[in-house]
Structure formats: C-alpha cells, structure tokens
Scaffold this active site. Sequence first.
Site, PDB file in Angstrom:
ATOM      1  NE  ARG A  74      -3.809  -2.020   2.634  1.00  0.00           N
ATOM      2  CZ  ARG A  74      -4.926  -2.301   1.964  1.00  0.00           C
ATOM      3  NH1 ARG A  74      -5.322  -1.545   0.975  1.00  0.00           N
ATOM      4  NH2 ARG A  74      -5.646  -3.367   2.297  1.00  0.00           N
ATOM      5  CB  THR A 114      -4.508   1.226  -6.889  1.00  0.00           C
ATOM      6  OG1 THR A 114      -4.063   0.563  -5.714  1.00  0.00           O
ATOM      7  CG2 THR A 114      -3.662   0.819  -8.075  1.00  0.00           C
ATOM      8  CB  THR A 134     -11.342  -4.004  -4.357  1.00  0.00           C
ATOM      9  OG1 THR A 134     -11.813  -4.115  -3.002  1.00  0.00           O
ATOM     10  CG2 THR A 134     -12.419  -3.288  -5.139  1.00  0.00           C
ATOM     11  CG  ASP A 136     -13.460  -3.702   0.074  1.00  0.00           C
ATOM     12  OD1 ASP A 136     -13.711  -4.703   0.776  1.00  0.00           O
ATOM     13  OD2 ASP A 136     -12.486  -2.956   0.279  1.00  0.00           O
ATOM     14  NE  ARG A 171     -22.923 -21.538  22.212  1.00  0.00           N
ATOM     15  CZ  ARG A 171     -21.889 -22.339  22.319  1.00  0.00           C
ATOM     16  NH1 ARG A 171     -21.279 -22.797  21.250  1.00  0.00           N
ATOM     17  NH2 ARG A 171     -21.451 -22.691  23.505  1.00  0.00           N
ATOM     18  CG  MET A 178     -12.225  -8.212   5.378  1.00  0.00           C
ATOM     19  SD  MET A 178     -10.815  -8.516   4.311  1.00  0.00           S
ATOM     20  CE  MET A 178      -9.508  -8.570   5.549  1.00  0.00           C
ATOM     21  NE  ARG A 277     -19.140 -19.464  22.368  1.00  0.00           N
ATOM     22  CZ  ARG A 277     -19.621 -19.437  23.599  1.00  0.00           C
ATOM     23  NH1 ARG A 277     -20.106 -18.319  24.094  1.00  0.00           N
ATOM     24  NH2 ARG A 277     -19.634 -20.526  24.342  1.00  0.00           N
ATOM     25  CD  GLN A 285     -14.180 -11.863   4.918  1.00  0.00           C
ATOM     26  OE1 GLN A 285     -15.246 -11.367   4.616  1.00  0.00           O
ATOM     27  NE2 GLN A 285     -13.483 -11.451   5.967  1.00  0.00           N
ATOM     28  NE  ARG A 286      -6.598  -8.757   1.071  1.00  0.00           N
ATOM     29  CZ  ARG A 286      -6.022  -7.845   1.868  1.00  0.00           C
ATOM     30  NH1 ARG A 286      -6.738  -6.880   2.391  1.00  0.00           N
ATOM     31  NH2 ARG A 286      -4.740  -7.899   2.119  1.00  0.00           N
TER      32      ARG A 286
HETATM   33  O1  F6P Z   1      -9.619  -3.358   0.486  1.00  0.00           O
HETATM   34  C1  F6P Z   1      -9.654  -4.698   0.740  1.00  0.00           C
HETATM   35  C2  F6P Z   1      -9.690  -4.989   2.210  1.00  0.00           C
HETATM   36  O2  F6P Z   1      -9.608  -6.378   2.364  1.00  0.00           O
HETATM   37  C3  F6P Z   1     -10.885  -4.447   2.977  1.00  0.00           C
HETATM   38  O3  F6P Z   1     -12.067  -5.184   2.812  1.00  0.00           O
HETATM   39  C4  F6P Z   1     -10.366  -4.496   4.381  1.00  0.00           C
HETATM   40  O4  F6P Z   1     -11.079  -3.618   5.186  1.00  0.00           O
HETATM   41  C5  F6P Z   1      -8.924  -4.101   4.211  1.00  0.00           C
HETATM   42  O5  F6P Z   1      -8.583  -4.419   2.884  1.00  0.00           O
HETATM   43  C6  F6P Z   1      -7.957  -4.772   5.144  1.00  0.00           C
HETATM   44  O6  F6P Z   1      -6.708  -4.216   4.945  1.00  0.00           O
HETATM   45  P1  F6P Z   1      -5.326  -4.848   5.420  1.00  0.00           P
HETATM   46  O7  F6P Z   1      -5.031  -6.020   4.522  1.00  0.00           O
HETATM   47  O8  F6P Z   1      -4.341  -3.759   5.232  1.00  0.00           O
HETATM   48  O9  F6P Z   1      -5.511  -5.302   6.825  1.00  0.00           O
END
Ligand code: F6P
Length: 359
Positions: A74, A114, A134, A136, A171, A178, A277, A285-286
């Site tokens: 970044r 970016t 992304t 997002d 529960r 994210m 919980r 997730q990535r």
């Molecule tokens: O922009 C993608 C993302 O995964 C967001 O969903 C999340 O909030 C952020 O990046 C997390 O950032 P880092 O990888 O810097 O913790």
Amino acid sequence: MLRIGLLTSGGDCQALNATIRGIVKGLANNVQDLEVYGFVNGYKGLIYGDYKLLTPKDFSGILTRGGTILGTSRVPFKTIREPDEKGIDKVESMKQNYHKLRLDCLVILGGNGTQKTANLLREEGLNVIHMPKTIDNDIYGTDMTFGFYSAINIATDAIDCIHTTASSHNRVFIVEIMGHKVGWLPLYAGIAGGADIILLPEIPYDINKVVKAVENRKKRGSGFTIIAVAEGAIPKEIAELSKKEQKKAMEEITKQYPSISYKIAADIFKKTGIEIRVTVPGHTQRGGSPCAYDRILSTRLGSEAAQLIMDGEFGCMVAIINGKIKKVPLEECAGKLKTVKPNCQEIVAAKRMGISFGD
Ligand code: F6P
C-alpha cells in the site's frame, strides 16, 4: 516492439493473476515483439526501479493461483506528492522509471487508492490502464470488480459453517465480514448465507433494533440468530456526530474491543443476558483461488486491456457495465466510491424477506 509494465497495488485478492494472464496472453497471441516488465510490490517497484523482465513461464499456470505473482503493497495516494524519508520525489521517480524502460503502457491493477495514483500518472503524461480489483466491489464506474465474488463465496462458507453450529446450540453468532467503508461484501454474503441481521457502514445501526430482531426470532421459536456485521458497521449515535468526533468515538471502541463486532456482542449481552459468539474470517476472504466467475471476468477484462493497448487507447479503467466490457475514462471515475444505497433493490428485497439492518 511493444513494451508494457504491470503492477499490482493495495490489498491483494484472488483474481489478480488471472487478470495478469488475460492481459499478457491477449497481447502475446497478437503481437510479434513483446516485452513485459513486472514491477515488484506495487508502486514501490515503480518508484524504486525494482522490476523484472517477465518470460512466458511466469504466466503459465497462474489462472487459478490466488495472491499476486508480482507482490503488492500500500502506497497511500494522500502522501504520494510528499518526498519519501530519503527525500525522493515519488512521482518524478515513477515517471523516470517508466521512461527509462521506454514503456508503451503501464497496466495498473488495484482498488480506489491505486486508481487515484493511476489517474495522477495519466495527468503526468504516462499511458496507463487501470484494472478494477477489490473484494469490496466499491469502485465507481464498474458494476463488478474482480475478487468480489471469490470473497463472497468464502464469507458465505463461513456463515454456512456458523449456521450449523448456531442452530445445534441455539446460539446467537456474529460473523464479521470485510468492508470498512463500504458494505457490498457483507450485504451479498449476508444474503447468500441467510443471515438474519446485516449491519453495514452505510446504514448506522440502532442497538435496540438489533436486540429486538434477536428477541423477535426467539419469540417466533427460532433459537439461533446469525448477524453479519461489516468491519465498518457504525452505531447510529456515533454516525450522528461530526466526522472528527466520529473518528474519536470509533477509536475509543477499538481501544476497548478487538473490533466493532465484539462491542455489538457485549451490548446485546448487557441488554438481554444472551451470550454471543463472534467469528472473524478476516483475511481468508482475500485468499485462495479465484472462483469461476472471477476467472471469467478477469479473462474478459484482461483480454480487453490487451486490445486497448494494441489500439493505443489509454487513460481508462476497463470495466464491466450491464454485462459488457467497456472502457471508462479515469477522470470520470477516479476518487469516487461506489457505496451501498440504503434503498437499493438488494436491501429492499432483503427487508421484504425479514432481514433486519438495525435501522
Ligand atoms: O480493500 C480490501 C480490504 O480487504 C478491505 O475489505 C479491508 O477492510 C482491508 O482491505 C484490510 O486491509 P489490510 O489487509 O491492510 O488489513
């Protein structure tokens, strides 16, 4: 001879390599002499001249591989005009390295920040193409970003797994998804996972409404409840403050709790005595392979970028709009965010189904 540069910047996602492959294959199959330079770790590679000449072997077998073969980092747009700690002018340095390699085009894969830097490089006279990446899905000007559907699948799997254990134990569970500023991922994963309550950054929640939704389910005989909470969910009383006060109040929360989900859990417990919980799938997730949808989207976007380069058309993002791949001028989309509108069709449909958004 055609010389192109590639870089991936910002948080990674699943289909970066699939997109790189789409671009390079689209060119290699149609251009006689091609040189592809990969900048290492995003804009850092372009600033500090860290690059490698890539060979066909580098692009082999990467369609299904998550992460990025180029590495990423970044480099905030906010400070891009400020010299680095050694006094290096980052923008000048990027321009010099571009010209030193005599690039015809630089293809930049990344999210909103970016894209802003890509637009700045365009203004500075470089030939750039931006590819919307992304999980997002918050890039203005494209209906879809690559990475989004792969992340939905993972977040949905997480909710599915919680569903079975939540129903066995009767529960209440929170699954934190994210999305700091924008809630497309929690919204889609929440709907796909059958969440009962979804809390998004765009719809500040009233904790009493959340509690009521949990209690109503209990009254109706459902012993368990699934709450999908965005990382950036915000209580209504904080959202009403000025931006500065909001920031301070949210910082106070993170001093007390690991994240907003834990505060919501504590608040529900205080009001009802129900133990909650919290599960945070986080960076899973990535991770992993891109889903089939993203592989197709990335291949289409990458292939179109190749065509634009061959046609000498630059200064744009390659987008998908109403199912068609299109180019969108960077000056039209850079710096804008595609947020969830509280009255969008997805939310109206979800509310009709009885899903609460805490509003
Ligand atoms: O922009 C993608 C993302 O995964 C967001 O969903 C999340 O909030 C952020 O990046 C997390 O950032 P880092 O990888 O810097 O913790």
